[in-house]
Scaffold this active site. Structure first.
Site, PDB file in Angstrom:
ATOM      1  N   THR A  13     -81.863   4.537 -11.483  1.00 45.71           N
ATOM      2  CA  THR A  13     -83.186   4.232 -12.059  1.00 45.71           C
ATOM      3  C   THR A  13     -83.817   5.326 -11.243  1.00 45.71           C
ATOM      4  OG1 THR A  13     -82.585   1.451 -12.018  1.00 45.71           O
ATOM      5  CG2 THR A  13     -84.736   1.723 -12.106  1.00 45.71           C
ATOM      6  N   SER A  57     -85.297  -7.517 -17.462  1.00 46.76           N
ATOM      7  CA  SER A  57     -85.451  -6.512 -16.013  1.00 46.76           C
ATOM      8  C   SER A  57     -86.197  -6.941 -14.941  1.00 46.76           C
ATOM      9  CB  SER A  57     -86.083  -4.761 -16.755  1.00 46.76           C
ATOM     10  OG  SER A  57     -86.413  -4.955 -15.920  1.00 46.76           O
ATOM     11  N   SER A  58     -86.081  -6.315 -13.707  1.00 45.51           N
ATOM     12  CA  SER A  58     -87.039  -6.502 -12.086  1.00 45.51           C
ATOM     13  C   SER A  58     -87.355  -5.681 -11.972  1.00 45.51           C
ATOM     14  CB  SER A  58     -85.505  -6.738 -11.291  1.00 45.51           C
ATOM     15  OG  SER A  58     -84.579  -7.355 -11.678  1.00 45.51           O
ATOM     16  N   GLY A  67     -83.746  -0.141  -7.452  1.00 43.69           N
ATOM     17  CA  GLY A  67     -82.924  -0.823  -6.276  1.00 43.69           C
ATOM     18  C   GLY A  67     -82.719  -2.209  -7.154  1.00 43.69           C
ATOM     19  N   ASP A  88     -78.125  -6.223 -17.793  1.00 45.85           N
ATOM     20  CA  ASP A  88     -79.158  -7.534 -17.594  1.00 45.85           C
ATOM     21  C   ASP A  88     -79.206  -9.160 -17.906  1.00 45.85           C
ATOM     22  OD1 ASP A  88     -79.950  -5.560 -15.403  1.00 45.85           O
ATOM     23  OD2 ASP A  88     -81.448  -4.543 -16.332  1.00 45.85           O
ATOM     24  N   ASN A 114     -79.713   1.775 -15.738  1.00 45.50           N
ATOM     25  CA  ASN A 114     -79.195   0.171 -15.284  1.00 45.50           C
ATOM     26  C   ASN A 114     -78.278   1.309 -14.448  1.00 45.50           C
ATOM     27  OD1 ASN A 114     -79.039  -2.200 -14.475  1.00 45.50           O
ATOM     28  ND2 ASN A 114     -77.071  -2.504 -15.744  1.00 45.50           N
TER      29      ASN A 114
HETATM   30  O1  DON Z   1     -83.974  -3.793 -15.363  1.00 40.37           O
HETATM   31  C1  DON Z   1     -84.040  -3.427 -14.104  1.00 40.37           C
HETATM   32  O2  DON Z   1     -83.664  -4.461 -13.649  1.00 40.37           O
HETATM   33  C2  DON Z   1     -82.562  -2.997 -13.908  1.00 40.37           C
HETATM   34  N1  DON Z   1     -81.904  -2.314 -14.950  1.00 40.37           N
HETATM   35  C3  DON Z   1     -83.112  -2.179 -12.890  1.00 40.37           C
HETATM   36  C4  DON Z   1     -81.240  -0.960 -12.216  1.00 40.37           C
HETATM   37  C5  DON Z   1     -81.865  -0.547 -10.806  1.00 40.37           C
HETATM   38  O3  DON Z   1     -82.895  -0.366 -10.518  1.00 40.37           O
HETATM   39  C6  DON Z   1     -80.005   0.163 -10.771  1.00 40.37           C
HETATM   40  N2  DON Z   1     -80.862   0.889  -9.369  1.00 40.37           N
HETATM   41  N3  DON Z   1     -80.795   1.160  -8.401  1.00 40.37           N
END
Ligand code: DON
Length: 365
Positions: free
Chosen positions: A176, A247-248, A268, A218, A196
């Site tokens: 990300t 998502s976060s 993260g 997710d 992801n």
């Molecule tokens: O959308 C989300 O919450 C996840 N796909 C985020 C994944 C992520 O931040 C991985 N990287 N560090």
């Protein structure tokens, strides 16, 4: 020349005097630079006065490692020396060198085989870190070194022809990325984008040249089953046709009295929300600068698992004890967040916060 003759190096003395009086310009500019370029021209060399003028010394962080309780602090890339030294020390650490004796056959065999492996790594993995992503940490990891040494046999020399550089774990952790941007007119963009996991689904679209994500993780696959970030969910985030996964991601812009205040966000996984939250608190409630707020150690709770995850040094021992006495489960973990943020100060100028947990940068015009 005879013993006792006095050798006077007038030209060198002149160069040293110029460096003494003018610092770097005494060498990289002016008459010394002219002399170097003239010498280059005489020999058909390519170096120009601009090349010399633009050369910069760079202050770099040493690499460090432990050997038998000693902390080794040594030269980082672009020297291979420091990484290789630490790899070598770790390669032999588990063996009884003292019992075998100095330069005894076992000692020599072990050292040679360690050097063979480390120099093979040097050839493949090391170079100028400004141009090549040197896997510094991975090369010095205990598990990696142990694995490298596992191919060595006491019966027979390894053939260098049969030995390749080690395979280092993919440098990219999860995938990300976040950007915080403000342009000269004060327009702000907070952008988080995600594949992801590391390399997403690890499938490149033939002819398209891009990766497919693995965003399906997710979704909550079934109630109570954690995803790769340990998050659980139920019906609200169950998989269904045409539905989008939860998502976060938290790309965020804050305004104060209608004017831009902060642009903030981070990768993260599940810790994204926590990291953005605590960064904002650090500025608004704890009066920290943008960079200090980003740097500050973070802690995280995501309901399940029922534990307070914290970065090393986020909590002091007294705080930890007080929390544990009240029934909190504390668990140290690696980095939390990788925040990039911009703060508009009350004087109208911008402060950048680029997370030192990664190779993030603040750039401004
Ligand atoms: O959308 C989300 O919450 C996840 N796909 C985020 C994944 C992520 O931040 C991985 N990287 N560090």
């Amino acid at each position: 020349w005879l013993a006792g003759d006095l050798m006077v190096q007038r030209e060198l003395a002149n160069t040293l005097s110029l460096i003494r009086d003018q610092g770097r310009a005494g060498f990289y500019e002016g008459s010394v630079a002219d002399a170097i370029v003239a010498e280059m021209n005489r020999a058909g060399g390519l170096m120009t006065k601009d090349d010399l003028k633009n050369y910069q010394a760079i202050w770099r962080k040493p690499v460090t490692g432990m050997y038998k309780g000693y902390k080794v602090i040594t030269m980082p890339p672009p020297s291979s020396g420091g990484i290789a030294l630490i790899q070598l020390l770790k390669s032999v650490e588990a063996f009884p060198l003292q019992r075998w004796g100095h330069n005894a056959d076992s000692t020599v065999q072990l050292i040679v085989e360690a050097e063979r492996r480390v120099y093979a790594d040097r050839a493949a993995h090391l170079g100028d870190p400004d141009f090549y992503a040197v896997p510094t940490k991975q090369l010095m990891e205990d598990g990696y070194i142990k694995n490298r040494m596992s191919s060595f046999s006491w019966e027979k020399a390894t053939l260098s022809a049969d030995l390749q550089a080690g395979v280092v774990a993919a440098k990219e952790s999860e995938e990300t990325t976040h950007f915080s941007i403000v342009d000269r007119e004060g327009n702000a963009v907070s952008l988080t984008t995600t594949l992801n996991g590391s390399y997403g689904a690890a499938v490149v679209v033939k002819g398209g040249g891009f990766l497919l994500n693995n965003e399906m993780d997710d979704f909550s696959v079934k109630p109570g089953a954690p995803n790769m970030y340990g998050l659980v969910g139920g019906e609200a985030n169950a998989i269904a046709p045409h539905k989008r996964m939860l998502s976060s991601m938290t790309p965020t812009i804050l305004e104060k009295d209608g004017d831009l205040f902060m642009v903030v966000g981070t990768p993260g996984g599940s810790t994204i929300i926590t990291s953005v939250f605590q960064t904002i608190l650090n500025v608004i409630d704890f009066n920290q600068s943008m960079q200090a707020a980003v740097n500050a150690k973070k802690f995280h709770h995501q309901w399940l698992p029922d534990e307070v995850m914290y970065e090393e040094a986020a909590l002091d021992s007294l705080t930890k004890k007080k929390l544990e006495d009240k029934g909190y489960q504390l668990k140290k973990r690696g980095q939390i967040g990788r925040v990039d943020a911009i703060l508009k100060t009350k004087w109208g100028y911008y402060q950048g916060g680029a997370d030192p947990r990664g190779d993030d940068k603040t750039i401004g015009w």
